[in-house]
Design an enzyme around this catalytic site. Structure first.
Site, PDB file in Angstrom:
ATOM      1  N   LYS A 100       0.943  -1.200  -0.028  1.00  0.00           N
ATOM      2  CA  LYS A 100       0.075   0.044   0.088  1.00  0.00           C
ATOM      3  C   LYS A 100       0.682   1.066   0.155  1.00  0.00           C
ATOM      4  CE  LYS A 100      -3.879   1.865   2.693  1.00  0.00           C
ATOM      5  NZ  LYS A 100      -4.704   1.577   4.213  1.00  0.00           N
TER       6      LYS A 100
ATOM      7  N   SER B 192      -9.782   1.931   2.766  1.00  0.00           N
ATOM      8  CA  SER B 192      -8.247   2.675   2.290  1.00  0.00           C
ATOM      9  C   SER B 192      -7.387   1.688   1.775  1.00  0.00           C
ATOM     10  CB  SER B 192      -7.627   3.477   3.473  1.00  0.00           C
ATOM     11  OG  SER B 192      -7.050   2.717   4.375  1.00  0.00           O
TER      12      SER B 192
ATOM     13  N   SER C  27     -10.328  -0.792   7.267  1.00  0.00           N
ATOM     14  CA  SER C  27      -9.187  -0.841   5.952  1.00  0.00           C
ATOM     15  C   SER C  27      -8.449  -1.805   5.491  1.00  0.00           C
ATOM     16  CB  SER C  27      -8.443   0.572   5.790  1.00  0.00           C
ATOM     17  OG  SER C  27      -9.236   1.718   5.839  1.00  0.00           O
TER      18      SER C  27
END
Length: 499
Positions: A103, A182, A206
């Site tokens: 990420k 997210s 998330s």
């Protein structure tokens, strides 16, 4: 990025052993890390082969999904290093040679870490601690994934999967649907077989929501098991990185590498069973008919597999919700500004970020920055009201799980992870219907989600929660359920479905 990819794909870095004939992985979606390792050990696959295969997937598939924001120019070289180690009998373990995506709120010197914001385009000075652990384990860092900008903590009407850096990530099952949370890019990329595994981060939902909504496995670990060094924060009181994968065994192997310290979460997964176990089911019923149906199918799986099912409700949820958000707002300003001071060439304060966004032509094009403005006015961490909010939220979240486990003599609690993915739209924010992440997120306890079924073409997951440091327990339940349910299927990349 595409021209770099093409160049990488054309470079022959290392030849396979002379005694072996390598062949491609015919079904990346179904392949597990143990299967790939056996082939690499046997000389019928190299890490370079595998890395190239995933780079080709990014090149050919990600134009529809839009989940990868950068590829690592060092990926083929890392794969070649892994192949050399393996030829000399020096493989470092099951992650050696395995491609992983990160990420883009995780610091990497080569690829940066933007948190989706154009304000953070100057790279950090060093890799995050978890990146160093992955390299120590021999993993191939393949690239970076898009995310909901600032981990969905900029606006009250933000749209998950959108960032100023990466644009909008799409759900690979139905492309006009949202990937959730997210860690949206990590979930979508793993579902689309753009890497073997990915790393996401979670404050509240998330990791598990994008895992559930994209039909993959995700583990939100016990707080503190994975180092938070070098990760763009919301709150040190709840933030954690964790693994996302298509198979529970792969999530367990990645989690072992992320934590380090010689732990092996995959060791006993093969013997995991539901028989004789007591599972509390927190249905959260009535919010979505498709999710309700999948939960009932999951309950049927549990019972057929010999588990005792106990219907439960988790107490204190309204009180937790009321305290969690204002506590996070206060923590966000403190923790983010502390992080920004480690980064060269970026704004050093929340006020500076607000001003940057106001001047930038992209950042406020889809939604505003109401949370930034609110957090900029937040009190310090010594404020008595804040201290009580955090104490209330964390204490009641732990009690909500601990008391239910004890009262019913349960091994775990199961709940729906997500409702079917909503259409991606701007202006009103996410059409969020249900989730179950808050008790584990706020308490710091582990939460593992696993595919459980479908509502039409859209996946729905179920989550297994347990007490403090029960990460191995929830992974074992996820593995046993995965084997009993066989619920996951590969994405279909439909353009859309009727509303």
């Amino acid at each position: 990025m595409r021209s770099l990819l093409a160049a990488l794909l054309c470079v022959l870095v290392v030849a396979p052993p002379a005694h072996a004939t390598t062949r491609p992985v015919e079904n990346l979606d179904a392949a597990t890390i143990p299967q790939l390792v056996r082939r690499m050990d046997g000389g019928t696959l190299t890490s370079v082969d595998l890395t190239r295969a995933y780079l080709r997937r990014i090149e050919t598939v990600d134009g529809r999904v839009r989940s990868v924001v950068a590829v690592n120019p060092e990926a083929i070289g890392q794969a070649a290093e892994s192949d050399r180690r393996r030829r000399h009998g020096q493989a470092r373990g099951p992650m050696d040679g395995i491609p992983v995506l990160l990420k883009d709120n995780i610091d990497t010197r080569v690829m940066g870490a933007t948190a989706g914001s154009r304000a953070l385009r100057v790279p950090p000075r060093d890799d995050a601690e978890l990146v160093r652990r992955l390299r120590d384990a021999g993993a191939v860092v393949l690239g970076k994934t898009n995310l909901s900008e600032w981990a969905n903590f900029r606006s009250t009407s933000s749209t998950s999967g959108w960032s100023g850096v990466g644009g909008q990530t799409n759900n690979p099952y139905v492309l006009d649907r949202n990937p959730c949370g997210s860690s949206s890019g990590s979930g979508a990329a793993v579902a689309a077989s753009l890497a073997q595994v990915a790393v996401g981060t979670e404050t509240d939902g998330s990791i598990v929501c994008p895992s559930g909504q994209n039909g993959v496995v995700g583990l939100k670990p016990t707080l503190g098991r994975v180092s938070g060094d070098g990760i763009v924060p919301i709150s040190a009181q709840q933030d954690t990185a964790g693994p996302m994968a298509r198979h529970v065994v792969d999530a367990a192997i990645l989690m072992s590498a992320l934590e380090g310290r010689g732990v092996d979460y995959a060791r006993d997964l093969g013997s995991a069973t539901l028989s004789g176990k007591r599972v509390g089911v927190w249905r959260k019923a009535g919010r979505d008919a498709g999710a309700d149906r999948v939960v009932q199918e999951a309950v049927d799986v549990l019972r057929r597999s010999g588990a005792t099912v106990v219907e439960v409700e988790l107490p204190y949820q309204d009180e937790i919700d009321a305290a969690e958000f204002p506590a996070l707002v206060t923590e966000f300003k403190h923790d983010l500004e502390q992080y920004l001071r480690t980064r060269p060439g970026v704004p050093k304060t929340l006020a500076g970020l607000i001003a940057f966004n106001q001047a930038d032509p992209v950042e406020l094009s889809k939604f505003g920055q109401e949370l930034f403005v609110e957090a900029e006015k937040a009190p310090p961490l010594t404020d008595p009201t804040y201290v009580e909010q955090r104490r209330t939220a964390t204490t009641l979240a732990r009690r909500s799980i601990d008391e239910v486990l004890a009262a019913h003599r349960l091994d775990v609690i199961m709940a729906p992870t997500n409702s079917p993915a909503w259409k991606t739209e701007y202006g009103t924010g996410d059409a969020y219907v249900l989730g179950s992440s808050t008790p584990a997120a706020v308490s710091g306890y582990p939460n593992a989600t696993v595919p459980a079924g479908f509502a039409g073409p859209l996946p729905v997951g179920v989550s297994f929660m347990a007490g403090n440091r029960a990460d191995a327990t929830v992974l074992r339940f996820a593995a046993a359920f995965e084997q009993a349910a066989h619920a996951r299927r590969a994405p279909t990349y439909l353009a859309g479905t009727p509303s």
